[in-house]
Design an enzyme around this catalytic site. Structure first.
Site, short mmCIF file in Angstrom:
data_model
loop_
_atom_site.label_atom_id
_atom_site.label_comp_id
_atom_site.label_asym_id
_atom_site.label_seq_id
_atom_site.Cartn_x
_atom_site.Cartn_y
_atom_site.Cartn_z
N HIS A 198 -1.07 12.45 -7.09
CA HIS A 198 -1.31 13.70 -6.37
C HIS A 198 -1.43 14.81 -7.41
O HIS A 198 -0.44 15.25 -7.98
CB HIS A 198 -0.17 14.00 -5.40
CG HIS A 198 -0.08 13.03 -4.25
ND1 HIS A 198 -0.43 13.36 -2.98
CD2 HIS A 198 0.32 11.73 -4.22
CE1 HIS A 198 -0.25 12.31 -2.18
NE2 HIS A 198 0.20 11.31 -2.92
N HIS A 228 5.62 15.63 0.86
CA HIS A 228 6.29 14.62 1.67
C HIS A 228 7.74 15.01 1.92
O HIS A 228 8.36 15.69 1.09
CB HIS A 228 6.28 13.26 0.96
CG HIS A 228 4.93 12.80 0.51
ND1 HIS A 228 4.34 13.27 -0.65
CD2 HIS A 228 4.05 11.92 1.07
CE1 HIS A 228 3.16 12.68 -0.80
NE2 HIS A 228 2.95 11.89 0.23
N HIS A 255 4.29 1.62 -6.74
CA HIS A 255 3.35 2.69 -6.43
C HIS A 255 2.08 2.56 -7.28
O HIS A 255 0.98 2.91 -6.82
CB HIS A 255 4.03 4.04 -6.69
CG HIS A 255 3.24 5.21 -6.20
ND1 HIS A 255 2.89 5.38 -4.89
CD2 HIS A 255 2.73 6.29 -6.87
CE1 HIS A 255 2.20 6.51 -4.75
NE2 HIS A 255 2.09 7.08 -5.93
N TYR A 286 10.18 13.02 1.68
CA TYR A 286 11.04 12.35 0.70
C TYR A 286 11.13 13.11 -0.62
O TYR A 286 12.01 12.82 -1.45
CB TYR A 286 10.61 10.90 0.46
CG TYR A 286 9.25 10.70 -0.17
CD1 TYR A 286 9.01 10.97 -1.51
CD2 TYR A 286 8.20 10.19 0.59
CE1 TYR A 286 7.77 10.77 -2.08
CE2 TYR A 286 6.95 9.97 0.03
CZ TYR A 286 6.74 10.28 -1.30
OH TYR A 286 5.51 10.07 -1.87
N GLU A 287 10.24 14.08 -0.84
CA GLU A 287 10.35 14.92 -2.04
C GLU A 287 11.42 15.98 -1.90
O GLU A 287 11.72 16.70 -2.86
CB GLU A 287 9.00 15.59 -2.33
CG GLU A 287 7.89 14.63 -2.70
CD GLU A 287 6.56 15.33 -2.88
OE1 GLU A 287 6.35 15.91 -3.96
OE2 GLU A 287 5.76 15.32 -1.93
N SER A 333 -2.55 9.24 -1.66
CA SER A 333 -2.32 8.67 -2.99
C SER A 333 -3.57 7.99 -3.52
O SER A 333 -4.15 7.12 -2.86
CB SER A 333 -1.18 7.65 -2.93
OG SER A 333 0.04 8.27 -2.62
N ALA A 343 -3.08 6.44 1.92
CA ALA A 343 -3.00 5.03 1.56
C ALA A 343 -1.85 4.42 2.36
O ALA A 343 -0.76 4.98 2.38
CB ALA A 343 -2.73 4.89 0.06
N MET A 348 3.94 7.16 4.63
CA MET A 348 5.01 8.16 4.49
C MET A 348 4.48 9.59 4.59
O MET A 348 5.06 10.51 4.03
CB MET A 348 5.71 7.95 3.15
CG MET A 348 6.29 6.58 2.94
SD MET A 348 6.89 6.33 1.25
CE MET A 348 7.15 4.55 1.25
N SER A 349 3.38 9.77 5.32
CA SER A 349 2.76 11.10 5.39
C SER A 349 2.05 11.27 6.72
O SER A 349 2.28 10.53 7.67
CB SER A 349 1.78 11.29 4.22
OG SER A 349 0.67 10.40 4.37
N ASN A 379 -2.28 -2.52 1.02
CA ASN A 379 -1.43 -3.70 0.90
C ASN A 379 -1.04 -4.20 2.28
O ASN A 379 -1.16 -3.49 3.28
CB ASN A 379 -0.15 -3.38 0.11
CG ASN A 379 0.70 -2.32 0.78
OD1 ASN A 379 0.31 -1.16 0.87
ND2 ASN A 379 1.86 -2.70 1.27
#
Length: 306
Positions: A62, A84, A268, A86-87, A31, A114, A214-215, A238
């Site tokens: 992306h 991902h 995000h 989650y997609e 990201s 990220a 998440m990747s 973060n």
């Protein structure tokens, strides 16, 4: 759209027919990191929608393009955007680009992302050079290697002892700009798309993780199955939420006493902004690494695909 050998081979053949030079290094942009493609000379660009069997990127930050050119002296493919779980994609669909590029000639894969820090000494703007990972979806059976094994990709039970190439990791640590304050560590991959709760962060810290995202873990597993060298780089955007006692003060993992509560990003857009801030230093690192990335490693375990 599927992740079979035939599908990935068709995508690889489509690319080989159009590329001036076959890439030997592939770089997946997380990201906000897609601007890394601007460092390529003599670029050729392809929308994912053009490439047979490639999924479509649906996440802000992306771009959904494959850019192929030279990163320094290295023939390189840059994926501006990844896929991902989650997609809604299956693990096998998530790794179609990695498999297709390996069949097109890539021997080294650089995975960037990220990520959120789980450690107070790893702050926003720092770089985690991934030493190892914890694949929570994979441990729960959501791995791209689940199902009948196709030996043309790799062995049924690939070793993940050195999932991330030790030599490339040491080079990245040595060459990283001082602004990145690079350090090695453990990345934990989760399913998302919700950000982690404080209780979940406590759990992940107890598991030994230094950063969470998440990747990356599915792509790393597929790459090692194929015998590729892998370098993983997490740009910290973060600090994850920490423990709080009843009066709202921060409690350290060791119970030593209160500390200021770290700033936690909740959107995000903030992650993208933080990633872009550190991307300039990450680009400098990758340019310095480029000559070494194009050296075929000894960790490749299978012959090049036809």
């Amino acid at each position: 759209m599927d992740g079979s050998y035939e599908a990935c081979a068709e995508a690889a053949a489509w690319l080989r027919a159009r590329l001036r030079e076959a890439p030997r290094v592939a770089l997946v942009c997380g990201s906000g990191l897609g601007a890394l493609a601007q460092e390529l000379s003599e670029p050729q660009s392809f929308d994912y929608a053009e490439i047979p069997h490639f999924p479509r990127s649906t996440v802000q930050g992306h771009a959904g393009r494959l850019v192929v050119g030279r990163l320094g002296s290295a023939p390189c493919a840059v994926l501006q955007g990844r896929f991902h779980l989650y997609e809604g994609y299956s693990p096998a669909q998530v790794v179609v680009p990695v498999r297709a590029l390996a069949l097109a000639g890539v021997h080294t894969l650089v995975l960037t992302n990220a990520a959120g820090s789980l450690r107070p000494q790893l702050g926003p703007g720092h770089l985690l050079v991934i030493r190892d990972h914890i694949d929570l979806p994979g441990l729960a059976g959501r791995s791209p290697l689940v199902g009948p094994n196709d030996e043309r990709f790799g062995p049924r039970f690939p070793a993940m002892t050195d999932a991330y190439d030790p030599g490339l990791r040491q080079l990245a640590l040595a060459l990283a700009p001082k602004e990145l304050r690079a350090r090695p560590g453990v990345y934990v991959g989760v399913g998302g798309p919700s950000y982690e709760t404080p209780a979940e962060c406590r759990l992940l810290r107890c598991l030994g993780a230094d950063a969470v995202g998440m990747s990356t873990v599915s792509e790393a597993a597929a790459a090692r199955h194929l015998g590729l060298r892998v370098l993983g780089l997490s740009l910290i955007t973060n600090s994850a939420p920490g423990d709080e006692d009843e009066d709202g003060s921060e409690v350290t993992a060791g119970g030593a006493g209160p500390e200021p509560h770290p700033a936690a990003l909740t959107g995000h857009e903030e992650v993208l902004a933080a990633a872009q801030e550190g991307a300039r230093h990450l680009r400098a690192l990758l340019l310095a690494l480029a000559p070494k990335l194009d050296e075929p490693g000894r960790s490749r375990t299978r012959p090049d695909a036809p």
